[in-house]
Design an enzyme around this catalytic site. Structure first.
Site, PDB file in Angstrom:
ATOM      1  N   GLY A  53       1.750 -10.618  -8.164  1.00  0.00           N
ATOM      2  CA  GLY A  53       3.185 -10.881  -8.137  1.00  0.00           C
ATOM      3  C   GLY A  53       3.471 -11.762  -9.341  1.00  0.00           C
ATOM      4  O   GLY A  53       2.793 -12.789  -9.542  1.00  0.00           O
ATOM      5  N   ASP A 246       8.602  -7.453 -13.048  1.00  0.00           N
ATOM      6  CA  ASP A 246       7.476  -8.082 -13.750  1.00  0.00           C
ATOM      7  C   ASP A 246       7.830  -8.484 -15.174  1.00  0.00           C
ATOM      8  O   ASP A 246       7.214  -9.377 -15.747  1.00  0.00           O
ATOM      9  CB  ASP A 246       6.272  -7.136 -13.769  1.00  0.00           C
ATOM     10  CG  ASP A 246       5.636  -7.089 -12.392  1.00  0.00           C
ATOM     11  OD1 ASP A 246       6.117  -6.301 -11.547  1.00  0.00           O
ATOM     12  OD2 ASP A 246       4.709  -7.879 -12.139  1.00  0.00           O
ATOM     13  N   ASN A 256       8.653  -2.860 -13.139  1.00  0.00           N
ATOM     14  CA  ASN A 256       8.205  -3.317 -11.819  1.00  0.00           C
ATOM     15  C   ASN A 256       7.153  -2.328 -11.326  1.00  0.00           C
ATOM     16  O   ASN A 256       6.827  -1.345 -12.003  1.00  0.00           O
ATOM     17  CB  ASN A 256       9.394  -3.417 -10.854  1.00  0.00           C
ATOM     18  CG  ASN A 256       9.026  -4.151  -9.577  1.00  0.00           C
ATOM     19  OD1 ASN A 256       8.465  -5.236  -9.624  1.00  0.00           O
ATOM     20  ND2 ASN A 256       9.303  -3.559  -8.423  1.00  0.00           N
ATOM     21  N   LYS A 257       6.616  -2.587 -10.153  1.00  0.00           N
ATOM     22  CA  LYS A 257       5.532  -1.783  -9.592  1.00  0.00           C
ATOM     23  C   LYS A 257       5.792  -0.288  -9.733  1.00  0.00           C
ATOM     24  O   LYS A 257       6.908   0.180  -9.524  1.00  0.00           O
ATOM     25  CB  LYS A 257       5.351  -2.167  -8.127  1.00  0.00           C
ATOM     26  CG  LYS A 257       4.257  -1.448  -7.378  1.00  0.00           C
ATOM     27  CD  LYS A 257       2.916  -1.456  -8.092  1.00  0.00           C
ATOM     28  CE  LYS A 257       2.444  -2.838  -8.480  1.00  0.00           C
ATOM     29  NZ  LYS A 257       1.322  -2.796  -9.463  1.00  0.00           N
TER      30      LYS A 257
HETATM   31  O1  MRU Z   1       0.497  -5.438  -9.329  1.00  0.00           O
HETATM   32  P1  MRU Z   1       1.277  -6.498  -8.604  1.00  0.00           P
HETATM   33  O2  MRU Z   1       1.054  -6.478  -7.135  1.00  0.00           O
HETATM   34  O3  MRU Z   1       1.083  -7.867  -9.217  1.00  0.00           O
HETATM   35  O4  MRU Z   1       2.781  -6.085  -8.866  1.00  0.00           O
HETATM   36  C1  MRU Z   1       3.795  -6.880  -8.327  1.00  0.00           C
HETATM   37  C2  MRU Z   1       5.149  -6.351  -8.507  1.00  0.00           C
HETATM   38  O5  MRU Z   1       5.370  -5.347  -9.142  1.00  0.00           O
HETATM   39  C3  MRU Z   1       6.245  -7.190  -7.938  1.00  0.00           C
HETATM   40  O6  MRU Z   1       7.285  -6.397  -7.476  1.00  0.00           O
HETATM   41  C4  MRU Z   1       6.770  -8.118  -9.049  1.00  0.00           C
HETATM   42  O7  MRU Z   1       5.703  -8.824  -9.622  1.00  0.00           O
HETATM   43  C5  MRU Z   1       7.752  -9.097  -8.551  1.00  0.00           C
HETATM   44  S1  MRU Z   1       6.973 -10.315  -7.526  1.00  0.00           S
HETATM   45  C6  MRU Z   1       8.112 -11.463  -7.094  1.00  0.00           C
END
Ligand code: MRU
Length: 359
Positions: A53, A246, A256-257
């Site tokens: 995150g 992100d 984002n994800k």
């Molecule tokens: O690969 P991750 O689990 O770190 O990805 C996280 C995300 O894409 C979240 O949606 C993003 O970091 C926002 S967290 C507040």
């Protein structure tokens, strides 16, 4: 919100001189804190998503930098070299979430400013300064998430159906989450939201983390596979989509994800507002557009074998496993930051937010 015991599960803890990361890969089965002692421990924990995150990665990297460089240098010049080398090394662990580089660069800048001002008399002074700055980053994130909760809730109505993707909750941040903060606040204020959580292939942050977090907080949550987002929208069950970010580029394109952009395109088709929650630490004005964002590619075994009792694909089959995608600004109804809500055109509104003003 403080009274909810879920919020005691901080992803990054600094206790009795030790740095502890909640191992998010063990959730929801076990709540395990791992002690971080070396730069490699921190790098590995970020790379393997033990701490994950965007905001939590930033907090973890800042603390990591302060803790793993402690007690290792004999003079200030040696400390500075170690700090800079370790910071640059930590940044290489994950490329997309800008909070990682942002936090490390902020730590190095603060060190540089104190050195230039002549306020560092010893290595111990510098070490204390770095620890204090990491704590500042953590506390600022707690405050940012709280503020995003209030701004975000102002866009939602009681009884709404809300779809979310990945996990932008309390364990993805210092506390409360970004896009889940208004859900927790709404829960406390009796809004009665019905949340739908995409499972979020391939690493299942939605299934393992979001549905776990929300159930623990007593929120009405329904887990769906990623390919079910369209049917729940068509059924009329979704009134708003909320997601984290992100890295947001200057023009409002937001990484984002993986899978987020598809959800945004569907939301537009069904006339559902799509809200991206983006603390200012995630806004990168040095990146002009989404095309300039470096997308992390991960190991194909996350698709082929991970989570399965036996492989679910032929051995050696080619894979493509990008960890993030970019949602073009045109699909984003509003960007919620801790300084207010930005609306299109984002080039102007994000610049204003970063200068301090907002809706
Ligand atoms: O690969 P991750 O689990 O770190 O990805 C996280 C995300 O894409 C979240 O949606 C993003 O970091 C926002 S967290 C507040």
């Amino acid at each position: 919100m403080e009274r909810n015991e879920l919020f005691d599960l901080a992803p990054v803890r600094y206790e009795d001189g030790a740095l502890l990361f909640l191992d998010q890969t063990a959730l929801p089965g076990a709540e395990i804190y791992e002690k971080m002692e070396t730069a490699e421990d921190v790098w590995d924990a970020i790379r393997k998503l033990k701490v994950r995150g965007a905001p939590a990665i930033g907090v973890g990297a800042a603390y990591g930098l302060a803790v793993v460089t402690r007690g290792k240098a004999e003079d200030l010049a040696g400390y500075e070299a170690l700090l800079r080398n370790t910071g640059e090394y930590l940044i290489t662990s994950r490329p997309t979430a800008v909070n990682l580089a942002w936090a490390v660069r902020r730590m190095l800048r603060v060190f540089g400013e104190a050195k230039a001002a002549g306020s560092l008399g010893s290595v111990a002074d510098a070490e204390a300064l770095m620890l204090a700055e990491a704590e500042k980053i953590r506390l600022e994130d707690v405050a940012a998430c709280k503020a995003m909760g209030e701004y975000g809730l102002s866009l939602l109505e009681p009884g709404m159906g809300i779809l979310t993707h990945c996990n932008a909750g309390t364990i993805a941040t210092a506390k409360y989450g970004t896009c889940l903060a208004p859900i927790y606040l709404g829960q406390e204020r009796g809004y009665g939201f019905r949340v739908f959580a995409d499972e979020t292939r391939p690493l299942l942050q939605g299934a393992r983390l979001t549905s776990w977090e929300l159930s623990r907080a007593g929120v009405d949550v329904t887990l769906i596979c990623d390919n079910m987002a369209s049917i729940v929208m068509k059924n009329g069950w979704i009134d708003a989509v909320v997601v984290g970010c992100d890295r947001m580029a200057r023009n409002g394109d937001g990484a984002n994800k993986i899978g987020t952009s598809g959800v945004a395109i569907l939301a537009k088709e069904y006339g559902i507002p799509f809200y991206m929650y983006v603390p200012t630490s995630t806004i990168d004005l040095d990146t002009p557009t989404g095309d300039d964002i470096h997308i992390e590619l991960r190991d194909g075994d996350e698709i082929r074998t991970m989570w399965y009792e036996k492989p679910m694909a032929p051995e050696g089959v080619k894979t493509y496993n990008p960890s993030f995608d970019v949602t073009p600004a045109k699909y984003i109804t509003a960007v919620i930051t801790e300084k207010g809500i930005a609306r299109p055109p984002y080039t102007e509104s994000l610049a204003a937010i970063m200068k301090g003003g907002a809706e």
